[in-house]
Design a protein around this motif. Sequence first.
Motif, PDB file in Angstrom:
ATOM      1  N   GLU A  16      -5.335 -19.398  -9.273  1.00  0.00           N
ATOM      2  CA  GLU A  16      -4.413 -18.729  -8.467  1.00  0.00           C
ATOM      3  C   GLU A  16      -4.352 -17.117  -8.618  1.00  0.00           C
ATOM      4  O   GLU A  16      -4.730 -16.616  -9.891  1.00  0.00           O
ATOM      5  CB  GLU A  16      -2.852 -19.026  -8.664  1.00  0.00           C
ATOM      6  N   THR A  17      -4.261 -16.175  -7.596  1.00  0.00           N
ATOM      7  CA  THR A  17      -4.474 -14.967  -7.934  1.00  0.00           C
ATOM      8  C   THR A  17      -3.126 -14.434  -8.488  1.00  0.00           C
ATOM      9  O   THR A  17      -1.934 -14.488  -7.994  1.00  0.00           O
ATOM     10  CB  THR A  17      -4.482 -14.278  -6.573  1.00  0.00           C
ATOM     11  N   ARG A  18      -3.366 -13.628  -9.571  1.00  0.00           N
ATOM     12  CA  ARG A  18      -2.141 -13.236 -10.343  1.00  0.00           C
ATOM     13  C   ARG A  18      -1.829 -11.551  -9.760  1.00  0.00           C
ATOM     14  O   ARG A  18      -2.682 -11.003  -9.151  1.00  0.00           O
ATOM     15  CB  ARG A  18      -2.507 -12.766 -11.800  1.00  0.00           C
TER      16      ARG A  18
ATOM     17  N   LEU B 119      -0.849  -7.737  -9.991  1.00  0.00           N
ATOM     18  CA  LEU B 119      -1.268  -6.699 -11.119  1.00  0.00           C
ATOM     19  C   LEU B 119       0.054  -6.513 -12.068  1.00  0.00           C
ATOM     20  O   LEU B 119       0.921  -6.346 -11.854  1.00  0.00           O
ATOM     21  CB  LEU B 119      -1.588  -5.535 -10.427  1.00  0.00           C
ATOM     22  N   PRO B 120      -0.416  -6.399 -13.385  1.00  0.00           N
ATOM     23  CA  PRO B 120       0.753  -6.199 -14.478  1.00  0.00           C
ATOM     24  C   PRO B 120       1.498  -4.996 -14.166  1.00  0.00           C
ATOM     25  O   PRO B 120       0.733  -3.773 -13.929  1.00  0.00           O
ATOM     26  CB  PRO B 120       0.166  -6.110 -15.807  1.00  0.00           C
TER      27      PRO B 120
ATOM     28  N   PHE C 207       3.301  -1.311  -9.235  1.00  0.00           N
ATOM     29  CA  PHE C 207       2.038  -1.350  -8.491  1.00  0.00           C
ATOM     30  C   PHE C 207       1.416   0.224  -8.317  1.00  0.00           C
ATOM     31  O   PHE C 207       0.263   0.500  -8.483  1.00  0.00           O
ATOM     32  CB  PHE C 207       2.340  -1.593  -7.030  1.00  0.00           C
TER      33      PHE C 207
ATOM     34  N   MET D 164      -5.754  -4.710 -20.117  1.00  0.00           N
ATOM     35  CA  MET D 164      -5.041  -4.212 -18.942  1.00  0.00           C
ATOM     36  C   MET D 164      -4.584  -5.747 -17.892  1.00  0.00           C
ATOM     37  O   MET D 164      -4.151  -5.546 -16.899  1.00  0.00           O
ATOM     38  CB  MET D 164      -5.990  -3.401 -17.932  1.00  0.00           C
TER      39      MET D 164
ATOM     40  N   GLY E  42      -7.979 -12.473 -13.142  1.00  0.00           N
ATOM     41  CA  GLY E  42      -7.284 -13.290 -12.061  1.00  0.00           C
ATOM     42  C   GLY E  42      -6.536 -12.428 -11.165  1.00  0.00           C
ATOM     43  O   GLY E  42      -5.805 -13.094 -10.407  1.00  0.00           O
ATOM     44  N   VAL E  43      -6.410 -10.987 -11.062  1.00  0.00           N
ATOM     45  CA  VAL E  43      -5.811 -10.211 -10.087  1.00  0.00           C
ATOM     46  C   VAL E  43      -6.550 -10.216  -9.007  1.00  0.00           C
ATOM     47  O   VAL E  43      -7.905 -10.700  -9.091  1.00  0.00           O
ATOM     48  CB  VAL E  43      -5.449  -8.901 -10.550  1.00  0.00           C
ATOM     49  N   SER E  44      -6.185  -9.697  -7.813  1.00  0.00           N
ATOM     50  CA  SER E  44      -6.805  -9.788  -6.676  1.00  0.00           C
ATOM     51  C   SER E  44      -8.180  -9.040  -6.660  1.00  0.00           C
ATOM     52  O   SER E  44      -8.643  -8.304  -7.486  1.00  0.00           O
ATOM     53  CB  SER E  44      -5.958  -8.851  -5.523  1.00  0.00           C
TER      54      SER E  44
END
Lengths: 188, 87
Positions: A4-6, A8-9, A12, B54, B58-60
Motif C-alpha cells: 500500500e502507498t504511504r 508523505l510524512p 505536504f 525521511m 513506500g510513498v507515491s
Amino acid sequence: MKNETRLLPGDFAIWIFIFAELLVFGIFFISYAVVRVQNIDMFNHYQLSLNRETGAINTILLITSSYFVVRAVRAIKLNQIKQCYHFIYAALICGGLFLVLKTYEFQDKFSAGISLDTNTFYMFYLSLTIFHYMHVILGMIILLAIAIKAQRGKYSSQDYIGVETGGAYWHMVDLVWIILFPLIYIIR
Amino acid sequence: MKKIYNIHTILILLILLTISTYMFGHFNSSGLLVVLFLIISAFIKGLLIMREFMELRGVSLLWRVIMYGWLTTVCSTIVIAYTIGGN
C-alpha cells in the motif's frame, strides 16, 4: 496491505519547500563541478586549505542528529512524549556542535583574509557552506520549537504531524551536507 | 536480515562511509576510481537518508522519482564533470 502507498510524512507543504531547497543546492553543486573543469589546478590547490577533520566530524554530527530525530518521531508515535523531546534536544546538541565547529572554520578563513572575492574556489566554498549554515540555524529553531511544544504535551501518538514536518526539514539539511562534504572538501 | 537492517545499523553504516570518505581525503587520493567511490558512497548515504530517515520508502512513485531523481542527477553530473575535467 504490504504494498500500500504511504502518505508523505509531515505536512505536504514542507515537501514542496524541501524540493525547492534541493533544487537550489543542486544547481550550486552542479555549478561547482562544471566551473571546476576550467580551474582544476586552482580548485585542487585551495581545497587543501580546508579543514577535512572538522568537515568529517560535522558530517558525523549531522548524521547522528538526524538519527535522534528519527528516534523522536518513532517515540511520539508510541506516545513516549518525554523520550520524544529528549531525542530532539540530543539532535539540537549535535546541531549546536556543528555550528561551533563551522564558526571556528569560518573564523579561521576570515582571519586569514579570505572572502568571497578571494577566488572562484573560495566563492563556492563560502557561499555553499554559509548558505547551508543558515539552513542549520533555521532547522535548529524549528526543532527547538517542536521540542518545547512536545514538552508542553502538545504532541501525542494521535497528533505528531508537526514532529514529522520538522524532522523532514532537518533530514534535508543533513542530506545536503552529505553531498557538500565530499564535493567541496575531499574529491579532487 | 530484518534484525540487522534497522535504524541503528544504518547510523553505523553512514558513519563508516563518512570515515572512509575522510580517509580518501586524508591521503589526498585522486583519480577517476576514487571520484567514483566517493560519489557512490555519497549516493548510498543520500539514498539511506531519504529512504529510512525521511521515510520515503513506500510513498507515491512521483515523490520517490522526484527525490531519488534529484540525488541521481546531482551525483551523475558531478561524475561526468570530473570525468571530462580529469583530476
